[in-house]
Enzyme design. Sequence first.
Site, short mmCIF file in Angstrom:
data_model
loop_
_atom_site.label_atom_id
_atom_site.label_comp_id
_atom_site.label_asym_id
_atom_site.label_seq_id
_atom_site.Cartn_x
_atom_site.Cartn_y
_atom_site.Cartn_z
CD GLU A 1 -6.99 -0.36 1.13
OE1 GLU A 1 -7.08 0.71 1.74
OE2 GLU A 1 -6.21 -1.25 1.44
CG ASN B 1 -1.81 1.15 1.34
OD1 ASN B 1 -1.39 2.26 1.10
ND2 ASN B 1 -3.06 0.91 1.71
CG HIS C 1 -8.29 4.10 1.34
ND1 HIS C 1 -8.45 3.96 2.70
CD2 HIS C 1 -9.50 4.47 0.87
CE1 HIS C 1 -9.71 4.25 3.03
NE2 HIS C 1 -10.36 4.57 1.93
N GLY D 1 1.02 -1.30 4.34
CA GLY D 1 1.46 0.00 3.88
C GLY D 1 2.40 0.72 4.81
CG HIS D 2 2.21 3.55 8.85
ND1 HIS D 2 3.04 3.38 9.92
CD2 HIS D 2 2.01 4.88 8.72
CE1 HIS D 2 3.32 4.56 10.43
NE2 HIS D 2 2.71 5.48 9.73
CB THR E 1 -5.59 4.77 9.59
OG1 THR E 1 -5.53 3.76 8.58
CG2 THR E 1 -5.52 4.11 10.96
CB THR E 2 -9.44 1.82 7.61
OG1 THR E 2 -9.02 2.44 6.41
CG2 THR E 2 -10.78 1.15 7.42
NE ARG F 1 -7.60 11.45 5.68
CZ ARG F 1 -8.07 10.92 6.81
NH1 ARG F 1 -7.29 10.15 7.53
NH2 ARG F 1 -9.28 11.16 7.21
CG HIS F 2 -3.61 9.00 1.68
ND1 HIS F 2 -4.48 8.29 0.90
CD2 HIS F 2 -3.78 8.55 2.95
CE1 HIS F 2 -5.14 7.44 1.65
NE2 HIS F 2 -4.76 7.58 2.91
NE ARG G 1 6.88 21.43 4.01
CZ ARG G 1 8.20 21.64 4.09
NH1 ARG G 1 8.92 21.79 3.01
NH2 ARG G 1 8.77 21.69 5.27
NE ARG H 1 -9.39 8.53 4.53
CZ ARG H 1 -9.65 7.69 5.55
NH1 ARG H 1 -8.90 6.63 5.74
NH2 ARG H 1 -10.63 7.94 6.37
CG HIS I 1 -5.61 -1.41 9.37
ND1 HIS I 1 -5.20 -0.85 10.53
CD2 HIS I 1 -6.06 -0.43 8.58
CE1 HIS I 1 -5.42 0.46 10.45
NE2 HIS I 1 -5.94 0.74 9.29
N GLY I 2 -2.19 -2.44 10.07
CA GLY I 2 -1.36 -2.38 11.28
C GLY I 2 -0.24 -3.41 11.31
CD GLU J 1 -7.15 -6.16 3.29
OE1 GLU J 1 -7.30 -5.95 2.08
OE2 GLU J 1 -6.46 -5.44 4.02
CG ASP K 1 -3.09 4.60 0.77
OD1 ASP K 1 -3.13 4.44 -0.46
OD2 ASP K 1 -3.95 4.17 1.56
CG HIS K 2 0.85 6.19 4.84
ND1 HIS K 2 -0.06 7.19 5.15
CD2 HIS K 2 0.30 5.04 5.30
CE1 HIS K 2 -1.10 6.66 5.79
NE2 HIS K 2 -0.89 5.36 5.89
#
Length: 242
Positions: A76, A13, A49, A218-219, A106-107, A55-56, A24, A51, A196-197, A157, A15-16
């Site tokens: 997603e 993922n 994702h 992802g993160h 986050t979700t 936001r990303h 920025r 959203r 997730h996580g 998932e 996204d980040h």
Amino acid sequence: MSHLSSAVRLGVNVDHVATLRQARGTRYPDPVTAAAMAELAGADQITIHLREDRRHIQDRDVRILRETVQTRLNLEMAATAEMARIALETLPHMVTLVPEKREEQTTEGGLDVVRAQAMLADYIAPLRDAGIVVSMFIDPDVQQVQASRDIGADSVELHTGDYCEAPESEREALLGALLTAGECGHDLGLIVAAGHGLDYKNILPVVELGVFEEFNIGHSIVARAVFVGFDRAVGEMIALLV
Ligand code: PXP
């Protein structure tokens, strides 16, 4: 006993990477570049994702990734009319339906497929008719797995967030819930994924359950890539999945 006949797939993922860009309002770092690097490092899938608040990931990212991803693109999204239109226009390989709250970091939690069964059945029908693989992001609960099967989803998932955030003393029970729900998914003929996580440590007991054929992460990968680069960050995660 493992239910898996082939290697476990890693969806990265990105996204980040977009989060950093949006912080920025620059053109860099580009999640499109990150996706290509993740694929070169062995990722089986790119997950993003889109959203509602953008936001990303941006609409432009979805369009370009649809053209450039060499593996599979997993989009997603929340079950809204706007997202259905975007999915039907861009035709990603897979759509994962997630719950979305504007104020959340986050979700949080899985989709309540049991409660929204009729609406979701109508929602996913045109996506599946268009050839998109449809996955439901749900809590590890057999009723949610069954409801996902009943509405015609291809995949579930399972939300690993509760397990990842739980104190050590509660983890065993939460792993048990993931195992039971995962086995239920297999018995019903669904593709069973998790996400997730997850990070480089907490994923190990989840992999050992042997019920997940796909992970979307992802993160932790993007965070590690800041220091060691995408190639190594993705490669080190893949090494944990076998
Ligand atoms: N799977 C789903 C359905 C998600 O919503 C997310 C977060 O966007 C992830 C996986 C990845 O979670 P993380 O960034 O915590 O690895």
